[in-house]
Every structure is written in structure tokens, then in C-alpha cells.
Design an enzyme around this catalytic site. Structure first.
Site, PDB file in Angstrom:
ATOM      1  N   TYR A 172     -17.732  13.429   5.105  1.00 57.74           N
ATOM      2  CA  TYR A 172     -18.434  13.983   6.264  1.00 57.74           C
ATOM      3  C   TYR A 172     -18.075  13.249   7.555  1.00 57.74           C
ATOM      4  O   TYR A 172     -18.029  13.849   8.639  1.00 57.74           O
ATOM      5  CB  TYR A 172     -19.945  13.940   6.034  1.00 57.74           C
ATOM      6  N   GLU A 198     -23.998   7.115 -24.635  1.00 58.38           N
ATOM      7  CA  GLU A 198     -23.655   8.220 -23.736  1.00 58.38           C
ATOM      8  C   GLU A 198     -24.859   8.851 -23.061  1.00 58.38           C
ATOM      9  O   GLU A 198     -24.893   9.017 -21.844  1.00 58.38           O
ATOM     10  CB  GLU A 198     -22.888   9.304 -24.500  1.00 58.38           C
TER      11      GLU A 198
END
Length: 370
Positions: free
Chosen positions: A105, A203
Site C-alpha cells: 500500500y 499443524e
């Protein structure tokens, strides 16, 4: 990740600034000599990674590609690189930091519209290019990812550097059930003491919560690291430091599908995308616990059928140099034969305590950790 320094007392920030300025100066020197400026980078593909026998990780090979100003597209890429270098040098000079998303940005405010990024993938790739060219990590550029949320829970005492000074934190006694959130740059942490027997990198958040709720970290002196899916660099760096500096074995516990095997591979062997950082991030000694395809068969776990994408991924892994071992070839071929995949939570079909009372203790004992 390291590079030569001009001064033994040169700080990490000073070295990062110097390396960036030298990159820009090299492009200027090429222009000043009347040459078309260009940079050369390793080709970031699976076919261009090779095994480093000394460090036991996968790194980029000799194939390279060039970014040259001899085309409009190439000139734009170099222009964006120069603008980004200027931004990073100023950021380091001011002692500030920014996220990868903010960089994308921020480019909207640059005076030359040709230097602005088209999307975040483009700005992310440029930061990776600058890492490779400068031999400096993005963390040392003071570039941060968006919050990863990855955590660690277990018998580890650390000293953390904050803007309010140093503080000591025990990652079991001084934190809530959520654990200690891994900082963007874990190299700022100092390990003071630990009673850990092994790291269990997990995980999924659901499985991580199950292990903590059942007291697995306390009963087995385990450091439970939540990978939160594909692990962030900070998570992989911390895991490597725990292994290398404290000599704590690392194990990885994921779902039983091809995408989860790649999560393990990124921890153990390094990822293709960041092969230039394998020595810094990868833990070659990390062992895969499961869920294994043979577990799906042995425990008759609840399953889902392999999709076409799953099959293609498994077949691709058979060609991936990171998976070309007897163990992985046997497991992947078995999974292709049965045509099934299974999640970590499928172990709950035997009860909520099965994973902590039976599955993990048995696997850890087989592997010599218990």
C-alpha cells in the site's frame, strides 16, 4: 543467513543498510559505465533445488534468470527494486518497521507510478529477491508478515526484548492456555532454561488445543509448537534454534494428506520458495510422526477420498527431491493405493484421550523419544 562484514562491530541494522545501498550502487555503476543494468537471481523452481551435503538441506542450484532493463517490463522491475531499497534504507535509519502488506500500500504514495506495485504478490517477491541479492533476511530489513498467531507451550524459560525493556517468560507457567506467541524475529529471544525432551510441532489449532487440554506438554516434557498450517518463517526459525542451540529433538505432527506432508518438508528440508534461507530456517533432523498413510490402514481411521488435486500432488511429491527417500516413497505409494486421506482429529474416533494416551506415546516410543 550471513554475509561478510566490513567491520567486526557492524550491527545487524548497519549491515542490512550497507548491503542494500551496495545493491543500488551496483545498478548505478552499470548505468554510469553505459551498460544496460541487470541483476541475476537463482531460478526458484523445483528443478533448481539440490541437496547440500554439508548442511543437509535443499538449496538453489546453478540455474539463474536475469532481470534486465533491456525491456520495458524488466526496467519497471528494476525501478521498483530501487524505490523499495530506498524505502527500506530509510526505514532502518529511522528504526521503524512495516508489514509486507503495508509495503504494497505504501507504494501507492510513490511519486513515480511506474514504481508502484500491481499486487502484493509482486511486492512480496521483490522482498525475496532483495534477500537473495543482499544475503540479508527480511526480518533484518525490519519487514514483518501479518501476524501468524503461531504459539509455543511447554517447559522453556526465555528472555524477551521488548520496547519496554527485557522480560523473562516461562512458556508454561507464565502464559495462558493459548501459549506464548512466537515473535516475528525469534532471534531476539534468549533461551535461559528448559526441561524439554522434544518439540512436537503440530499443524492444526484443534489438535494443539487437545494436547494442551490433556496436559501432554506437562506429562511428557514436550514443547508444543502450533504451526498454524504452512508454518511462518518465524516458527521454522524458532524450531531450528531449539534444535541447534538446545539439542532438543524436533517432531512434526500433521494431517495425513499431501499438503500436510509439504508442511513437514518446509520444516525439515526448507521450501522451494525460500531455498536461499534453508540453512537459516530448515531443521533436517526433524522427524515426521504422522498421520501416516499406514496409520490410516492400521487404525482404520475415518477418511475422505483423495481428490484429483490430491492425487496430482502426491505424484508430484514422488518427483520432488525432498521426498525421494524409501520412507516417503513407501508411504505415498500406499496412500495412492488406498485412495484415502485422514485428518489429525480423526484419531478422536477412539476417544478424546486416544491421541495423548495411545497414538503419540506409541509413535514417540517407536522413534526413540520416549
Amino acid at each position: 543467513m550471513s554475509s561478510d562484514t566490513s567491520d567486526d562491530t557492524e550491527s545487524v541494522q548497519q549491515r542490512a543498510q550497507r548491503q542494500l545501498i551496495e545493491l543500488a550502487a551496483d545498478l548505478y555503476d552499470q548505468l554510469d559505465a553505459g551498460d544496460i543494468p541487470e541483476i541475476s537471481l537463482p531460478t526458484r523452481t523445483k528443478s533448481n533445488i539440490e541437496y547440500d551435503e554439508d548442511d543437509h538441506v535443499w538449496v538453489y542450484g546453478d540455474r539463474t534468470s536475469s532481470r534486465s532493463a533491456n525491456s520495458i517490463r524488466g526496467a519497471r522491475k528494476l525501478l521498483k527494486a530501487v524505490y523499495t531499497i530506498e524505502f527500506l534504507v530509510d526505514q532502518l535509519e529511522e528504526g521503524r518497521s512495516s508489514t509486507l502488506r503495508e509495503l504494497y500500500y505504501l507504494s501507492e504514495s510513490w511519486d513515480n507510478k511506474e514504481a508502484q506495485f500491481n499486487d502484493q504478490d509482486e511486492s512480496n517477491q521483490l522482498i525475496e529477491d532483495l534477500e537473495i541479492l543482499s544475503n540479508v533476511t527480511r526480518e533484518d530489513f525490519h519487514m514483518r508478515p501479518e501476524e501468524s498467531g503461531a504459539t509455543i507451550m511447554g517447559p522453556l524459560l526465555i528472555r524477551e526484548q521488548t520496547r519496554r525493556g527485557e522480560r523473562k517468560i516461562h512458556c508454561q507457567e507464565d502464559v495462558g492456555e493459548g501459549g506464548y506467541q512466537i515473535p516475528n524475529n525469534p532471534d531476539t529471544l534468549e533461551f535461559l532454561d528448559n526441561d524439554a525432551d522434544f518439540v512436537l510441532a503440530v499443524e492444526t489449532g484443534g489438535m494443539r488445543d487437545r494436547l494442551v487440554e490433556n496436559g501432554f506438554d506437562e506429562e511428557y516434557n514436550a514443547l508444543i509448537v502450533h504451526l498454524k498450517g504452512q508454518p511462518a518463517r518465524a516458527t521454522r526459525r524458532l524450531t531450528k534454534r531449539l534444535h541447534d542451540e538446545l539439542n532438543i529433538p524436533v517432531t512434526v505432527f500433521t494431517d495425513g494428506d499431501p499438503w500436510s506432508y509439504r508442511i513437514y518438508a518446509s520444516v525439515a528440508y526448507g521450501s522451494i520458495k525460500s531455498a536461499h534461507l534453508s540453512e537459516y530456517l530448515a531443521t533436517p533432523e526433524a522427524k515426521f510422526i504422522g498421520v501416516q498413510p499406514e496409520d490410516i490402514v492400521e487404525y482404520n481411521l475415518p477418511t475422505d477420498p483423495l481428490s484429483d488435486a490430491d492425487v496430482n500432488a502426491l505424484e508430484s511429491e514422488l518427483e520432488d527431491p525432498r521426498f525421494q527417500t524409501d520412507y516417503w516413497e513407501e508411504q505415498i505409494n500406499l496412500q495412492l493405493d488406498i485412495g484415502k486421506k485422514s485428518e489429525q482429529q480423526s484419531l478422536a474416533s477412539y476417544g478424546l484421550d486416544f491421541v495423548t494416551e495411545t497414538y503419540l506415546p506409541e509413535r514417540l516410543s517407536e522413534m526413540g523419544y520416549l
